[in-house]
Design a protein around this motif. Structure first.
Motif, PDB file in Angstrom:
ATOM      1  N   UNK A  39      10.264   5.032   1.166  1.00 52.99           N
ATOM      2  CA  UNK A  39       9.850   6.427   1.040  1.00 52.99           C
ATOM      3  C   UNK A  39      10.007   6.844  -0.416  1.00 52.99           C
ATOM      4  N   UNK A  40       8.969   7.400  -0.996  1.00 46.32           N
ATOM      5  CA  UNK A  40       8.986   7.834  -2.391  1.00 46.32           C
ATOM      6  C   UNK A  40       8.880   9.353  -2.405  1.00 46.32           C
ATOM      7  N   UNK A  41       9.956  10.008  -2.843  1.00 53.90           N
ATOM      8  CA  UNK A  41       9.990  11.470  -2.858  1.00 53.90           C
ATOM      9  C   UNK A  41      10.454  12.013  -4.197  1.00 53.90           C
ATOM     10  N   UNK A  42      11.062  13.179  -4.152  1.00 56.97           N
ATOM     11  CA  UNK A  42      11.512  13.885  -5.359  1.00 56.97           C
ATOM     12  C   UNK A  42      12.295  12.959  -6.288  1.00 56.97           C
TER      13      UNK A  42
ATOM     14  N   UNK B  61       0.856  -1.179   0.000  1.00 56.85           N
ATOM     15  CA  UNK B  61       0.000   0.000   0.000  1.00 56.85           C
ATOM     16  C   UNK B  61       0.888   1.224   0.000  1.00 56.85           C
ATOM     17  N   UNK B  62       0.431   2.292  -0.659  1.00 54.84           N
ATOM     18  CA  UNK B  62       1.154   3.562  -0.695  1.00 54.84           C
ATOM     19  C   UNK B  62       0.255   4.663  -0.134  1.00 54.84           C
ATOM     20  N   UNK B  63       0.722   5.315   0.925  1.00 56.69           N
ATOM     21  CA  UNK B  63       0.009   6.434   1.545  1.00 56.69           C
ATOM     22  C   UNK B  63       0.621   7.741   1.044  1.00 56.69           C
ATOM     23  N   UNK B  64      -0.209   8.657   0.566  1.00 55.73           N
ATOM     24  CA  UNK B  64       0.262   9.941   0.069  1.00 55.73           C
ATOM     25  C   UNK B  64       0.392  10.920   1.238  1.00 55.73           C
ATOM     26  N   UNK B  65       1.551  11.564   1.319  1.00 53.94           N
ATOM     27  CA  UNK B  65       1.841  12.549   2.370  1.00 53.94           C
ATOM     28  C   UNK B  65       2.379  13.812   1.705  1.00 53.94           C
ATOM     29  N   UNK B  66       2.602  14.844   2.498  1.00 53.97           N
ATOM     30  CA  UNK B  66       3.093  16.108   1.963  1.00 53.97           C
ATOM     31  C   UNK B  66       4.472  15.990   1.321  1.00 53.97           C
ATOM     32  N   UNK B  67       4.719  16.760   0.262  1.00 50.03           N
ATOM     33  CA  UNK B  67       6.032  16.708  -0.380  1.00 50.03           C
ATOM     34  C   UNK B  67       7.119  17.211   0.562  1.00 50.03           C
ATOM     35  N   UNK B  68       8.275  16.616   0.482  1.00 52.84           N
ATOM     36  CA  UNK B  68       9.394  17.029   1.319  1.00 52.84           C
ATOM     37  C   UNK B  68       9.276  16.604   2.773  1.00 52.84           C
ATOM     38  N   UNK B  69       8.540  15.547   3.048  1.00 53.93           N
ATOM     39  CA  UNK B  69       8.286  15.108   4.427  1.00 53.93           C
ATOM     40  C   UNK B  69       9.249  14.039   4.924  1.00 53.93           C
TER      41      UNK B  69
ATOM     42  N   UNK C  78      12.247  13.986   6.260  1.00 50.76           N
ATOM     43  CA  UNK C  78      12.860  14.207   7.579  1.00 50.76           C
ATOM     44  C   UNK C  78      11.841  14.019   8.697  1.00 50.76           C
ATOM     45  N   UNK C  79      10.629  14.555   8.512  1.00 48.66           N
ATOM     46  CA  UNK C  79       9.588  14.407   9.541  1.00 48.66           C
ATOM     47  C   UNK C  79       9.172  12.942   9.679  1.00 48.66           C
ATOM     48  N   UNK C  80       9.078  12.231   8.550  1.00 45.97           N
ATOM     49  CA  UNK C  80       8.732  10.810   8.587  1.00 45.97           C
ATOM     50  C   UNK C  80       9.775  10.038   9.385  1.00 45.97           C
ATOM     51  N   UNK C  81      11.027  10.205   9.027  1.00 49.52           N
ATOM     52  CA  UNK C  81      12.094   9.456   9.706  1.00 49.52           C
ATOM     53  C   UNK C  81      12.154   9.808  11.184  1.00 49.52           C
ATOM     54  N   UNK C  82      11.981  11.075  11.523  1.00 50.70           N
ATOM     55  CA  UNK C  82      12.004  11.484  12.928  1.00 50.70           C
ATOM     56  C   UNK C  82      10.872  10.817  13.699  1.00 50.70           C
ATOM     57  N   UNK C  83       9.732  10.665  13.078  1.00 52.40           N
ATOM     58  CA  UNK C  83       8.585  10.050  13.744  1.00 52.40           C
ATOM     59  C   UNK C  83       8.756   8.549  13.910  1.00 52.40           C
TER      60      UNK C  83
END
Length: 183
Positions: free
Chosen positions: A104-107, A75-83, A85-90
């Motif tokens: 993690x799928x980003x830029x 499953x893929x959950x959509x989150x805010x772009x550039x997140x 650092x916040x994801x890993x910290x959490x």
């Protein structure tokens, strides 16, 4: 998916107008979308994703777009772009969650998304578990991270001494991570 969802997700493609025209002709066809602009995504095992969705619902947290991929059991959950650092910290502060348990799928990365309409009959190979355009399109990264930690901690935080095997090595029954026994 409603019109607002179609507009939003097509804006992440290389040619939004062409994508919308394609979906008029073929509303079931998947499309490649770029992450890092309108959204980033966290991809996880389907069992964990289902548990995460249940935790978010129980906590009355708004859930953004979610894709289920039956062919890869993810499953893929959509989150805010550039997140990132916040994801890993959490998720990594607890020490229970390892980066190998998610992607993690980003830029500069791409996701294949389903068309705006679900495939009828049988198990859809790629579908919107939660379509965009039905409220918020993005899940709060810290709420998702907390739910992910809760879902994985329930089944994957086995202390090494709790796992036994004849050769001294065992695996977590949920995630398959190797665990050394205390013997």
């Amino acid at each position: 998916m409603n019109h607002a969802g179609i507009e939003w997700i097509s804006a992440a493609t290389e040619d939004p107008v062409d994508t919308r025209c394609k979906w008029i002709r073929e509303p079931f066809s998947p499309t490649l979308v770029g992450a890092g602009g309108l959204f980033d995504a966290v991809v996880m095992h389907a069992d964990v994703g289902c548990a995460v969705l249940g935790i978010l619902a129980a906590r009355h947290q708004p859930v953004g777009a979610v894709i289920s991929k039956a062919y890869s059991n993810r499953w893929a959950f959509f989150i805010g772009p550039g997140s990132r650092r916040a994801w890993r910290a959490t998720v990594e502060t607890e020490g229970l969650v390892r980066p190998s348990w998610y992607r993690y799928v980003g830029r500069d990365a791409w996701l294949t998304v389903p068309g705006p309409y679900p495939v009828l009959g049988g198990e859809a190979f790629l579908r919107w578990q939660v379509p965009p355009g039905t409220g918020t399109n993005l899940t709060c990264v810290t709420a998702l991270g907390a739910a992910f930690v809760g879902a994985t901690a329930a089944d994957c935080s086995h202390p090494p001494e709790a796992v036994r095997a004849q050769d001294g090595v065992g695996t977590c029954p949920r995630c398959g991570e190797p665990r050394m026994s205390a013997d």
